[in-house]
Motif scaffolding. Sequence first.
Motif, short mmCIF file in Angstrom:
data_model
loop_
_atom_site.label_atom_id
_atom_site.label_comp_id
_atom_site.label_asym_id
_atom_site.label_seq_id
_atom_site.Cartn_x
_atom_site.Cartn_y
_atom_site.Cartn_z
N ALA A 70 -29.80 8.08 11.05
CA ALA A 70 -28.95 7.31 10.13
C ALA A 70 -28.35 8.21 9.07
CB ALA A 70 -29.76 6.18 9.48
N GLN A 71 -29.12 9.15 8.58
CA GLN A 71 -28.61 10.09 7.58
C GLN A 71 -27.53 10.98 8.18
OE1 GLN A 71 -31.56 12.74 5.96
NE2 GLN A 71 -30.30 13.29 4.21
N GLU A 72 -27.74 11.44 9.41
CA GLU A 72 -26.72 12.26 10.08
C GLU A 72 -25.41 11.48 10.21
OE1 GLU A 72 -28.68 13.44 13.70
OE2 GLU A 72 -29.44 15.27 12.78
N THR A 73 -25.52 10.20 10.55
CA THR A 73 -24.32 9.37 10.66
C THR A 73 -23.61 9.26 9.32
OG1 THR A 73 -25.25 8.14 12.50
CG2 THR A 73 -23.47 7.06 11.28
N MET A 74 -24.39 9.03 8.26
CA MET A 74 -23.80 8.94 6.91
C MET A 74 -23.11 10.25 6.52
SD MET A 74 -26.78 6.86 4.84
CE MET A 74 -26.31 7.66 3.33
N LEU A 75 -23.76 11.36 6.78
CA LEU A 75 -23.18 12.67 6.45
C LEU A 75 -21.90 12.91 7.24
CD1 LEU A 75 -26.48 14.77 6.33
CD2 LEU A 75 -25.05 14.08 4.37
N GLN A 76 -21.91 12.54 8.51
CA GLN A 76 -20.72 12.72 9.34
C GLN A 76 -19.58 11.83 8.85
OE1 GLN A 76 -20.27 15.11 11.77
NE2 GLN A 76 -18.15 14.48 11.46
N CYS A 77 -19.88 10.59 8.48
CA CYS A 77 -18.85 9.68 7.96
C CYS A 77 -18.25 10.25 6.68
CB CYS A 77 -19.43 8.29 7.69
SG CYS A 77 -19.78 7.36 9.19
N ALA A 78 -19.08 10.79 5.80
CA ALA A 78 -18.59 11.39 4.56
C ALA A 78 -17.71 12.60 4.85
CB ALA A 78 -19.76 11.78 3.66
N ALA A 79 -18.12 13.42 5.82
CA ALA A 79 -17.32 14.60 6.18
C ALA A 79 -15.99 14.18 6.79
CB ALA A 79 -18.10 15.48 7.16
N ASP A 80 -16.02 13.16 7.65
CA ASP A 80 -14.77 12.66 8.26
C ASP A 80 -13.84 12.09 7.21
OD1 ASP A 80 -15.83 13.42 10.70
OD2 ASP A 80 -16.29 11.36 11.35
N ALA A 81 -14.39 11.35 6.24
CA ALA A 81 -13.57 10.77 5.16
C ALA A 81 -12.96 11.87 4.31
CB ALA A 81 -14.41 9.83 4.31
N ALA A 82 -13.73 12.93 4.04
CA ALA A 82 -13.21 14.05 3.25
C ALA A 82 -12.08 14.76 3.99
CB ALA A 82 -14.33 15.03 2.93
N LYS A 83 -12.22 14.93 5.30
CA LYS A 83 -11.14 15.56 6.09
C LYS A 83 -9.90 14.71 6.08
CE LYS A 83 -14.02 17.99 9.49
NZ LYS A 83 -14.40 18.01 10.91
N LYS A 84 -10.09 13.42 6.22
CA LYS A 84 -8.96 12.49 6.23
C LYS A 84 -8.23 12.50 4.88
CE LYS A 84 -8.91 8.47 8.99
NZ LYS A 84 -9.41 7.15 9.32
N ALA A 85 -9.00 12.52 3.80
CA ALA A 85 -8.42 12.55 2.46
C ALA A 85 -7.67 13.84 2.22
CB ALA A 85 -9.50 12.34 1.42
N LYS A 86 -8.16 14.93 2.76
CA LYS A 86 -7.53 16.25 2.58
C LYS A 86 -6.18 16.30 3.30
CE LYS A 86 -9.91 20.42 1.97
NZ LYS A 86 -10.81 21.45 2.44
N LYS A 87 -6.08 15.60 4.44
CA LYS A 87 -4.84 15.59 5.22
C LYS A 87 -3.75 14.81 4.55
CE LYS A 87 -6.93 16.32 9.74
NZ LYS A 87 -7.14 15.79 11.08
N ARG A 88 -4.10 13.90 3.68
CA ARG A 88 -3.10 13.04 3.02
C ARG A 88 -2.30 13.77 2.03
NH1 ARG A 88 -6.75 7.71 2.10
NH2 ARG A 88 -7.39 7.57 4.22
#
Length: 171
Positions: A153-171
């Motif tokens: 569950a923690q790995e999923t949370m960390l991955q979601c946070a990393a994906d959100a950060a990548k998405k925000a960076k692309k904007r």
Amino acid sequence: MGAVFRAPADAAYPSAIWFAAADADRDGRLTLAEFLADAEASFARFDLNHDGEIDPTEMTAYEGDVPEISLYQRGQRLPANGRERKEAARYGGALGAGRYAQLNIPQPIASADLDFNRGVSRDEWRTVAARRFQLLGPVDGALTLAALKPTPAQETMLQCAADAAKKAKKR
């Protein structure tokens, strides 16, 4: 050992909350003695009638209080992308409480029933606690929070946070 720790999204991950509570001398190391004391406290909470055994009725009460351990939660599905599928396979496809724990044990109380009599005695609980401590991989007789692997569950949370950060960076 089955005790549940929940935390809001902006707080420390529940493993950190558990570790801090179990580390009685606050030295950043969890010894076998501290682990067993924490397990003993959990046993006392689960043994509702205080007869020295966690019986099937008490296990059912535990399962009712901890919906996260349901083996087949509504909406649960296999990961969509290849990396997540590979990770699920590596961890053994964590089920039940195993999704939120350091060890992939779907029902941590029932799995402590070493003699298969549908109850868990205090002696069984202590034996299983000592085994689980060893499975967590103590170094020099102790565990550290940094050395514990993230839960699925923690790995999923960390991955979601990393994906959100990548998405925000692309904007």
